[in-house]
Design an enzyme around this catalytic site. Structure first.
Site, mmCIF file in Angstrom:
data_model
loop_
_atom_site.group_PDB
_atom_site.id
_atom_site.type_symbol
_atom_site.label_atom_id
_atom_site.label_comp_id
_atom_site.label_asym_id
_atom_site.label_seq_id
_atom_site.Cartn_x
_atom_site.Cartn_y
_atom_site.Cartn_z
ATOM 1 N N ASP A 474 0.828 -1.205 0.000
ATOM 2 C CA ASP A 474 0.000 0.000 0.000
ATOM 3 C C ASP A 474 0.863 1.257 0.000
ATOM 4 O O ASP A 474 2.056 1.222 0.324
ATOM 5 C CB ASP A 474 -0.902 -0.027 1.243
ATOM 6 C CG ASP A 474 -2.201 0.709 1.036
ATOM 7 O OD1 ASP A 474 -2.300 1.506 0.083
ATOM 8 O OD2 ASP A 474 -3.138 0.498 1.843
ATOM 9 N N ASP A 544 -10.850 2.097 -3.063
ATOM 10 C CA ASP A 544 -11.363 1.875 -1.715
ATOM 11 C C ASP A 544 -12.880 1.924 -1.697
ATOM 12 O O ASP A 544 -13.496 1.658 -0.669
ATOM 13 C CB ASP A 544 -10.808 2.938 -0.751
ATOM 14 C CG ASP A 544 -9.462 2.520 -0.180
ATOM 15 O OD1 ASP A 544 -9.070 1.363 -0.392
ATOM 16 O OD2 ASP A 544 -8.813 3.345 0.476
HETATM 17 C C1 GLA Z 1 -5.746 1.889 2.195
HETATM 18 C C2 GLA Z 1 -6.170 0.719 1.360
HETATM 19 C C3 GLA Z 1 -7.225 -0.062 2.082
HETATM 20 C C4 GLA Z 1 -6.680 -0.521 3.432
HETATM 21 C C5 GLA Z 1 -6.202 0.664 4.237
HETATM 22 C C6 GLA Z 1 -5.489 0.233 5.480
HETATM 23 O O1 GLA Z 1 -6.734 2.839 2.287
HETATM 24 O O2 GLA Z 1 -6.613 1.119 0.103
HETATM 25 O O3 GLA Z 1 -7.650 -1.166 1.332
HETATM 26 O O4 GLA Z 1 -5.635 -1.425 3.216
HETATM 27 O O5 GLA Z 1 -5.306 1.477 3.470
HETATM 28 O O6 GLA Z 1 -5.046 1.299 6.223
#
Ligand code: GLA
Length: 620
Positions: A474, A544
């Site tokens: 990420d 997301d």
């Molecule tokens: C990002 C990712 C999510 C999750 C969060 C965790 O927003 O896109 O899928 O993994 O971080 O903090």
């Protein structure tokens, strides 16, 4: 596939159904002649317009400026008369920046050289044309590279700039590709959005003036996409012409189309020149990333198929490439930070019974991270939440017949972390300023090799500590305050690109050391969904926003360029956590099935009615 006609001085690149022609005008200027449907022998050099008065370059010195400002330049330079968008700009030792790049030679060879430190298209059955342009006065050589594959309809371009003089020069702009066209009345297609609304398809007419899509956020971004297409008016999925450019890069980019005073079109694509400046000492070379060009005479559908097949066959790598990815369940929207080993095992048990194949432990397993304001950089297990560590959990999950994977965010540091306490100078910051936080985190200065090595070692240690078969990598904030104590003032303009090179280096090391690891890139959802990242990970978390209806537009825009197998998509809970909408379980399932397919909800709380709809089976 690639030929050069000595007599007409025309280069011809043929793909399966297209031809791309360039020519040398007046023995020195490399001009773009044609890109479109495949041609047989045809002399189109008149398109260079060098025989038309008054723009004959050699004979009419008094009109050289007009010539330069209208000639369809294959790799445009500025400062000497071409006032349109240029692809290269240098500042020489005199502080001057005008250029004139002239043809100096070429070679055609089998295969394609690997771009050092950068992602790139690879594979067999390929030919490359390398054209050498030189500016003796500025002391610069430019190598333009064009590759075509027997089994593909795309043209792959890249550019290298070399200091062939004796003084240091500064490269202030180097874009990777330019397209020149005679026609007018194009529509521009771009992908735009925001966090949780990525890659919506956007079309608009191009009037005289410019259209720009760009990122200066240090990532390809949620907002814009490193892609631009010119469409003939009214172009549909099945008919009409498309000229598309896609950038194999994950950082700042500029894609710009200009409709000129003469109703010609110039389209350029490359690293964004804003705050970019690369020091080139005598003999040094800068390699700019690759751009993929695609022409379609049968609408957007054909463009998509050309890109999909190129990416499937010649960009994505790794042992997982040919396999159907495991149906996974991710605990993020199920638990957020509130989990412990027993809860995760309960989710895994229920999942295993339903045929789900992998448990992914998302954010919150390390340091003392109970929410998003601490511990990034401290990649050691939180034994309070996970007694026995990742090893115990992975073993339990494996006993259920499931694989196990984890989330990581290596590029960042929380001010509340041991790492920051020890090395505050490891975060990007501008001298004398407090860097802006986002999600309470700072960006690590990856231009420093010791930071990269520290991070890589921490990650590698974690991955060796248990049977971890998947990583979600990420990156949850854009880059700002980009300053480094490790570089002198005249190299601060290199940092954004050096950052990307370091991310690529770490991911390359990772997939080399762990060849069976399934890597999924992510950036607050789909903020770094681009061909550069696909070179390292066969799938990327798309957004997301997991709402099935919102996902339709997001995935439609993404699928325009990327194969379905690359698009991370999960069935999540209702009401949806991002938008609060309720949708039937089946709708959520069908939407997720047009991506990698997985789940992201508390499966232990799922109702009988929903649970009986066994989507893992319907996938098979
Ligand atoms: C990002 C990712 C999510 C999750 C969060 C965790 O927003 O896109 O899928 O993994 O971080 O903090």
């Amino acid at each position: 596939m690639i030929s050069y006609n000595e007599e007409t001085k025309i280069f011809k690149l043929d793909t399966q159904t297209t031809s791309y022609l360039m020519g040398i005008a007046d023995g020195k200027y490399l001009g773009h002649i044609y890109y479109g449907r495949k041609l047989t022998a045809q002399d189109l050099s008149y398109l260079l317009r060098t025989q038309e008065k008054p723009f004959v370059p050699s004979k009419l010195l008094r009109e050289k400026l007009s010539f330069l400002d209208s000639f369809p330049m294959e790799f445009p330079f500025g400062g000497t008369g071409d006032f349109r968008e240029s692809c290269i700009e240098i500042r020489d030792s005199n502080g001057q920046s005008g250029m004139e790049l002239l043809y100096a030679g070429h070679r055609i060879y089998e295969g394609k050289e690997k771009l050092r430190g950068l992602p790139g298209v690879w594979g067999e059955g390929c030919q490359t044309l390398e054209i050498r342009l030189e500016d003796a006065c500025a002391g610069v050589r430019v190598l333009l590279s064009y590759s075509v594959f027997a089994d593909s309809d795309a043209v792959i371009r890249s550019v290298k700039a070399e200091n062939i003089g004796t003084h240091t020069i500064y490269l202030e702009r180097i874009l990777s590709a330019c397209l020149e066209m005679d026609d007018e009345d194009f529509e521009m297609l771009s992908l735009s959005g925001a966090w949780a609304r990525e890659r919506h398809i956007q079309r608009q007419p191009l009037l005289t003036g410019s259209f720009v899509t760009e990122s200066v956020r240090g990532e390809s971004s949620h907002q814009d996409h490193p892609f631009l297409a010119a469409l003939s008016k009214g172009c549909t999925q099945t008919c009409g012409e498309v000229y598309a450019m896609h950038f194999v890069y994950s950082g700042n980019f500029l894609a710009k189309a200009q409709r000129t005073q003469f109703d010609t079109l110039r389209m350029v694509l490359g690293i964004h020149p804003e705050r970019f400046c690369w020091k080139l000492e005598a003999g040094a070379v800068f390699q700019a990333p690759e751009a993929v060009l695609v022409y379609s005479d049968a609408g957007l559908g054909k463009m998509s198929r050309s890109l999909h097949s190129l990416y499937r066959n010649h960009l994505i790598r790794g042992n997982e490439k040919e396999k159907v990815p495991p149906v996974l369940i991710n605990n993020w929207e199920a638990t957020y930070f509130d989990f412990h080993t027993e809860k995760l095992i309960a989710i895994a048990k229920e999942s295993a019974a339903l045929g789900i194949e992998m448990l992914v432990l998302d954010d919150g397993w390390f340091g003392h991270r109970e929410n998003d304001d601490s511990s990034l950089g401290d990649w050691t297990v939180n034994e309070q939440k996970l007694p026995g560590g990742l090893k115990y959990l992975a073993d339990e999950v494996n006993k259920l017949g499931m694989k196990f994977g984890i989330w990581l965010e290596p590029e960042m540091v929380s001010p509340d972390s041991k790492l920051y306490e020890k090395h505050p100078d490891w975060a990007f910051h501008l001298k004398g300023r407090t860097p802006s936080r986002a999600r309470d985190q700072l960006v690590l200065d990856l231009s420093r090799q010791e930071v990269v090595d520290y991070l890589y070692d921490s990650i590698s240690k974690v991955l060796h500590s248990a049977n971890i078969e998947y990583v979600k990598w990420d990156m949850n904030r854009a880059l700002s305050d980009i300053g480094s104590t490790a570089f002198p003032p005249d190299q601060q303009g290199e940092l954004s690109h050096r950052y990307m090179l370091a991310v690529y280096e770490m991911q390359e090391r990772l997939i080399t050391e762990f060849p069976d690891l399934l890597l999924e890139n992510c950036s607050s959802g789909g903020g770094r969904f681009d061909p550069g990242m696909l070179y390292y990970s066969p799938q990327i978390w798309c957004s997301d926003d997991t709402d099935a209806i919102e996902r339709l537009s997001i995935q439609e825009g993404t699928q325009l360029l990327y194969p379905m197998s690359t698009i991370g998509a999960h069935v999540s809970d209702c009401p949806n956590h991002a938008v609060g909408r309720n949708t039937p379980f089946q709708t959520r399932g069908i939407t997720a099935l047009s991506g990698t397919f997985g789940y992201e909800l508390d499966i232990t709380k799922i109702s009988e009615e929903n649970g009986s709809y066994n989507l893992s089976k319907s996938k098979a």
